[in-house]
Design an enzyme around this catalytic site. Structure first.
Site, PDB file in Angstrom:
ATOM      1  N   ASP A  11      -4.061  28.672  36.873  1.00 56.97           N
ATOM      2  CA  ASP A  11      -3.184  27.545  37.191  1.00 56.97           C
ATOM      3  C   ASP A  11      -1.913  27.700  36.364  1.00 56.97           C
ATOM      4  O   ASP A  11      -1.992  27.863  35.143  1.00 56.97           O
ATOM      5  CB  ASP A  11      -3.850  26.216  36.818  1.00 56.97           C
ATOM      6  CG  ASP A  11      -5.065  25.893  37.684  1.00 56.97           C
ATOM      7  OD1 ASP A  11      -5.550  26.781  38.387  1.00 56.97           O
ATOM      8  OD2 ASP A  11      -5.508  24.736  37.643  1.00 56.97           O
ATOM      9  N   ASP A 130      -9.501  17.187  47.806  1.00 57.77           N
ATOM     10  CA  ASP A 130      -9.552  16.834  46.386  1.00 57.77           C
ATOM     11  C   ASP A 130      -9.870  15.351  46.306  1.00 57.77           C
ATOM     12  O   ASP A 130      -9.061  14.521  46.752  1.00 57.77           O
ATOM     13  CB  ASP A 130      -8.203  17.129  45.736  1.00 57.77           C
ATOM     14  CG  ASP A 130      -7.743  18.556  45.992  1.00 57.77           C
ATOM     15  OD1 ASP A 130      -8.590  19.469  45.871  1.00 57.77           O
ATOM     16  OD2 ASP A 130      -6.566  18.759  46.343  1.00 57.77           O
TER      17      ASP A 130
HETATM   18  O1  LIG Z   1      -5.105  23.225  43.412  1.00 53.52           O
HETATM   19  C1  LIG Z   1      -4.192  22.390  43.334  1.00 53.52           C
HETATM   20  O2  LIG Z   1      -3.314  22.307  44.219  1.00 53.52           O
HETATM   21  C2  LIG Z   1      -4.128  21.437  42.160  1.00 53.52           C
HETATM   22  C3  LIG Z   1      -3.203  20.401  42.189  1.00 53.52           C
HETATM   23  C4  LIG Z   1      -3.123  19.520  41.113  1.00 53.52           C
HETATM   24  C5  LIG Z   1      -3.955  19.658  40.022  1.00 53.52           C
HETATM   25  C6  LIG Z   1      -4.884  20.698  39.978  1.00 53.52           C
HETATM   26  C7  LIG Z   1      -4.972  21.578  41.046  1.00 53.52           C
HETATM   27  N1  LIG Z   1      -5.869  22.603  41.055  1.00 53.52           N
HETATM   28  C8  LIG Z   1      -6.782  22.833  39.992  1.00 53.52           C
HETATM   29  C9  LIG Z   1      -7.715  23.903  40.335  1.00 53.52           C
HETATM   30  O3  LIG Z   1      -7.771  24.478  41.394  1.00 53.52           O
HETATM   31  C10 LIG Z   1      -8.650  24.311  39.209  1.00 53.52           C
HETATM   32  O4  LIG Z   1      -8.223  25.581  38.833  1.00 53.52           O
HETATM   33  C11 LIG Z   1     -10.065  24.414  39.678  1.00 53.52           C
HETATM   34  O5  LIG Z   1     -10.485  23.200  40.230  1.00 53.52           O
HETATM   35  C12 LIG Z   1     -11.017  24.854  38.521  1.00 53.52           C
HETATM   36  O6  LIG Z   1     -11.559  23.770  37.820  1.00 53.52           O
HETATM   37  P1  LIG Z   1     -12.412  23.985  36.458  1.00 53.52           P
HETATM   38  O7  LIG Z   1     -13.375  25.123  36.700  1.00 53.52           O
HETATM   39  O8  LIG Z   1     -13.117  22.674  36.236  1.00 53.52           O
HETATM   40  O9  LIG Z   1     -11.427  24.302  35.378  1.00 53.52           O
END
Ligand SMILES: O=C(O)c1ccccc1NCC(=O)[C@H](O)[C@H](O)COP(=O)(O)O
Length: 241
Positions: A11, A130
């Site tokens: 990210d 989401d």
């Molecule tokens: O994916 C998006 O567009 C997004 C938008 C706003 C906030 C977060 C977003 N994505 C986050 C992710 O895709 C995380 O990388 C993913 O859920 C992993 O989560 P974790 O394993 O709990 O760190």
């Protein structure tokens, strides 16, 4: 039985690889160069990279050049997410050579456009569902955007190829995935589901892998890898059978 695909996450905020808690702006922990992080996951054996432009998702600018540079540097499949909401941002995302894009806000706010790009691009389009509870969130997960199951029904009819399902309450918390949510979404669609948010352990990944027969195809892993709860090699081994 098909094995669970793993998608390590990078990210990007303000040019840095970061992790957020509950996807909230201002909760960033920085992990340095996104390119270095992505190359490290590739060297460790990843077949996929989940690459998110958080600034584009939050509307605080974008990391478009960097995202394109990272995507071009990968020999593996890349799923791009964050701020892909219109023809220009979709064209820029697809021009990186990514394998697919993940649309979030657009699926809530621009349903006609999303129906059109699903029809045009098929497998290249996934929709991110989401949720908090069963309420969808858009605009970087800051605004309510309707009911999960009503939206899913609409997207199923429009031919959406795949869903990326995130329980925002779990995301970045290392509290374990929401398996019930994943089961419920799988019951409401015959399309593959990619699980996202909350993975904390190899047992969490094994528990998600148990849902492959229900339709779960993959799992995104972020915080657990950066916090070194396990290595990507261990994760790939855990879901290999
Ligand atoms: O994916 C998006 O567009 C997004 C938008 C706003 C906030 C977060 C977003 N994505 C986050 C992710 O895709 C995380 O990388 C993913 O859920 C992993 O989560 P974790 O394993 O709990 O760190």
């Amino acid at each position: 039985m098909a094995k669970l695909e793993l998608l390590p996450a990078v990210d990007v905020r303000d040019g840095q690889a970061v992790r957020l808690v509950h996807g909230e702006s201002g909760t960033e922990t920085s992990y340095g160069s996104p390119l270095e992080a992505a190359l490290a996951w590739q060297r460790a054996g990843a077949e996929w990279l989940h690459l998110v432009d958080l600034d584009a998702a939050f509307g605080t600018g974008n990391n478009r050049e960097l995202i394109a540079e990272v995507t071009r540097a990968m020999d593996i499949k890349v799923e791009l997410s964050g701020g892909i909401r219109d023809d220009d941002t979709l064209a820029a995302a697809l021009a990186t050579g990514c394998t697919r894009v993940n649309l979030g806000t657009a699926a809530l706010e621009s349903p006609e456009w999303v129906a059109r790009v699903i029809a045009e691009h098929g497998e290249k389009i996934a929709v991110g569902l989401d949720v908090r509870g069963t309420t969808l969130r858009g605009r970087g997960w800051t605004r309510d955007g309707g009911d999960l199951y009503e939206t899913l029904e609409r997207l199923n009819k429009e031919g959406c190829a795949r869903y990326v399902v995130t329980d925002i309450a779990k995301d970045g918390t290392l509290q374990g995935p929401n398996l019930e949510l994943l089961r419920n979404v799988c019951a409401a669609t015959d399309r593959p589901v990619v699980a996202s948010g909350g993975v904390s352990s190899l047992d969490d990944l094994r528990a998600i892998a148990e849902l492959v027969p229900l339709g779960v195809e993959g799992a995104i892993v972020g915080k657990a890898l950066y916090a070194k709860a396990f290595t990507l090699e261990e994760a790939l081994e855990a879901v290999s059978s």
